[in-house]
Scaffold this active site. Sequence first.
Site, short mmCIF file in Angstrom:
data_model
loop_
_atom_site.label_atom_id
_atom_site.label_comp_id
_atom_site.label_asym_id
_atom_site.label_seq_id
_atom_site.Cartn_x
_atom_site.Cartn_y
_atom_site.Cartn_z
N PHE A 13 0.81 -1.28 0.12
CA PHE A 13 0.02 -0.20 -0.01
C PHE A 13 0.82 1.26 -0.12
O PHE A 13 1.79 1.38 0.72
CB PHE A 13 -0.90 0.13 1.23
CG PHE A 13 -1.60 1.25 1.56
CD1 PHE A 13 -2.92 1.61 0.42
CD2 PHE A 13 -1.56 2.31 2.50
CE1 PHE A 13 -3.51 2.67 0.47
CE2 PHE A 13 -2.18 3.30 2.40
CZ PHE A 13 -3.31 3.53 1.54
N GLN A 14 0.46 2.25 -1.02
CA GLN A 14 1.34 3.57 -1.10
C GLN A 14 2.72 3.26 -1.33
O GLN A 14 3.70 3.86 -0.80
CB GLN A 14 1.10 4.38 0.24
CG GLN A 14 -0.11 4.85 0.14
CD GLN A 14 -0.60 6.05 0.98
OE1 GLN A 14 0.17 6.29 2.16
NE2 GLN A 14 -1.56 7.08 0.71
N LYS A 55 9.75 3.37 6.39
CA LYS A 55 9.23 3.57 7.70
C LYS A 55 9.91 2.90 8.87
O LYS A 55 10.17 3.75 9.85
CB LYS A 55 7.89 3.29 7.58
CG LYS A 55 6.92 3.45 8.83
CD LYS A 55 5.47 3.23 8.54
CE LYS A 55 4.84 3.55 10.00
NZ LYS A 55 3.29 3.45 9.86
#
Lengths: 558, 177
Positions: free
Chosen positions: A112-113, A162
Amino acid sequence: MKLTGGQIVCESLIKEGVEVIFGIPGGAILPLYQDLPRYPQLRHILMRHEQGAAHAADGYARTTGKVGVAFGTSGPGATNLVTGIAAAQMDSVPTVFITGQVARAAIGKDAFQETDVTGITLPITKHNYLVMNASEVAETIKEAFYIASTGRPGPVLVDIPKDVFTEEAEFSYPESVNLPSYHLPQEADPREIQAAARLIKEARKPLILAGHGVVISRAFEELMQLAEKAQIPVITTLLGISSFPEDHPLSVGMPGMHGMAHASLAIDEADLLLGLGMRFDDRITGDLNSFAPNAKIIHAEVDPSEVHKNVRATAPLIGDLKKTLRKLIPVVEPKSHEEWSQRIAELRMEHPLMRPRTGGALLPQYVMQALSKATNGNAVIVTGVGQHQMWAAQHYTFTQQNSWVTSGGLGAMGFEVPAALGAQVGRPGSVVWSVAGDGGFQMTMSELATLAENNIPVKFAIMNNGYLGMVRQWQDIFYEKSYVATHYTHNPDFVKLAHAFGIHGDRVTKEEEALPAIRAAMEHPGPALIDFVVAEEENVYPMIPAGGAVAELMEEPV
Amino acid sequence: MPLNESTIVAMVRDRPGVLNRISSMFRRRNFNIVSLAVGQSEQPGMSRMAFVVNGDDATVEQVIKQLRKLIDVASVSLIQEDTMISRELALIRVNGTASTRGEISQIVDIYRAHIVDIAPDSLIVEVTGDEDKVQSLKNLLNTFGITEMIRTGRVAMVRGMAHVHSNNSGNPANRAA
């Protein structure tokens, strides 16, 4: 000292002297954002779109000379930055972009993303990085700022997963970079300096073409000294505007596609061109075979790949422009070129930029002259691309160093709104006017909210002709007025829109209203907008068709 | 200006994505690469790449300058034809049965190539040399039927004392520098 990757980013930015970050958070970059409150010296300006963040960082960098910084999250956050990154690359603007990436284990899994941001930005950055360990963050940011700000400046992107933001590593900021494969500019060859001085001595019709490099290397004084010592008239390229005061007797104006006719004709007659920090772009040269047919060329440029790329230089001076000029000036002999200056003055008389006109709709050229008058040529003018940009370049009289911010190489519509925001943040004490087209303005006008939120007092002059004006002009001239998809039949009411964003709004439809409205907007303490309802089908003249020769120059029809 | 093939050798940092950076630049600038070979160099952490580029002198000059601009490229040099040793290697799978093997073997010997694999109906020939030699052998083997071929592209070095330096004079790229 052990810190998280996110904290290391913040510490490193502080070490680099960063004061402002333009950005928008999102999932992948969130850990970095959550570290920001620990570092109150880093001011974060929350934008409304990442394109705005990128252009704002660009406008900030151009007006301050510092590295502009923008943050975006992974995926769409990063792809939204792309236009701004490309603009910074084309115009050599020192910028560092930090993007969040999906966690390391998810990379390559179409998470996702997730987008391959280093892949996407590879051809539009000076360099980019994907940092896979917290222990590499500090060194990478050090390199990123070094690469962005040295040599020919440009954008550097640092993509950080992240979980690297949350991983801990020992922090110590490197004192220097270890980049043996990075080539810093050489010093101009002394023999070429001598050759250039000789060419200047021999020239009877010399011209300086001052480009963005003068502004980037802050060689304003050197340009002035050279021009005055050898009495060489100075042409400024689109991005070279505000490198030389336009009220100076040696100032000639802008050349090229929409340059002043006398400037283009002077190039045609010149026997020597001194290209200073410019790249002989196609908008300047037109047809290369007929460009400056009588001129030898001295090309002073920091990027070796620009030399001999479009035109062959007789004397190439490769190196930082300021240093090059400092070596050149002492060996140049004082001269005068009265006949040549006379000839240029004659060309200027024979080819006025605009014939006087009375009656009819409000003319955008007049608005620019009024703006110039109201600000004494001292404002910072920011534009996007198109007719409004050319009218500003032609009709505003720039007298302040580095007071012009425009999307030159990329030619990005919408640049004018966020770049003006960044310019104003960089120059809080200056009057910043964003000269916008109604088309470009609508691409990024969401940033009015950012301006209102932060009370950043940018003033907007919208040249509202209800058209994508420059495209319409091409349709007019080259497609028999077949206006396909260029007419905005239902523009918003820009004054009401300003009010909706909580900023000052005004509308001007007549000449006599222009000056008072401009002055009122400047007296207003916060951001302000004026909707100038201008002649719908006004064209920018002169015009040399793309790839054309000076002989094909079209002037304003009678 | 005449088009010609030029051999360019670059020392590059051995980093992820470096090949992508270089090939992306070639594509973006519309440079025409004839061949590209890459592998470890004598310096740890550095790879040496050899490019064969098709273009006039101005194009070759731009290729060299644009390569030099890449942050991961440490040095670039143009190798002059008269001082160059160049080789490429090819593996060629050619149709060959018991009746034709002998003839193929003779051709291979003349070219100082080797047969490195034999199957009932085909064999693999390994040849090393300059492009002309490889091309010429390929043309001869074509008559038997080539079913597969892979070539490494040119690798090159300067002869004897005329070592590869990034700034040898006489390079088109250095006319400016």
